[in-house]
Design a protein around this motif. Structure first.
Motif, PDB file in Angstrom:
ATOM      1  N   THR A  52       0.834  -1.202   0.000  1.00 30.95           N
ATOM      2  CA  THR A  52       0.000   0.000   0.000  1.00 30.95           C
ATOM      3  C   THR A  52       0.869   1.252   0.000  1.00 30.95           C
ATOM      4  N   ARG A  55       2.393   1.790  -3.368  1.00 30.76           N
ATOM      5  CA  ARG A  55       1.405   2.310  -4.302  1.00 30.76           C
ATOM      6  C   ARG A  55       1.213   3.812  -4.098  1.00 30.76           C
ATOM      7  N   ASP A  59       2.541   6.812  -6.811  1.00 34.56           N
ATOM      8  CA  ASP A  59       1.410   7.425  -7.490  1.00 34.56           C
ATOM      9  C   ASP A  59       1.821   8.799  -8.015  1.00 34.56           C
TER      10      ASP A  59
END
Length: 77
Positions: A52, A55, A59
């Protein structure tokens, strides 16, 4: 005592010790199994958290927001 009796007593004592030790090892293996399962679960949770975070950090919006924040800081100074 003759040698046969000594051998029989020794074998019986050895068998008692082995039975006692095998009972202890079963208890240890159950405890170790529970600990291993708990550690595996914790590692799986940590892998999910890292994924997570990766990610989020990779991003495009995250890096753009970071650049905007840096520009705001430069303008304020």
């Amino acid at each position: 005592m003759n040698m046969t009796a000594v051998a029989i007593v020794a074998i019986i004592c050895w068998a008692i010790v082995e039975l006692t030790n095998s009972g202890k090892s079963k208890k240890k293996s159950k405890i170790e199994s529970k600990e291993t399962d708990a550690l595996r679960e914790e590692v799986a949770e940590l892998k999910d958290r890292v994924a997570t975070l990766e990610r989020i950090v990779t991003d495009e919006k995250y890096s753009l927001n970071k650049e905007f924040e840096n520009l705001k800081k430069d303008d304020a100074a």
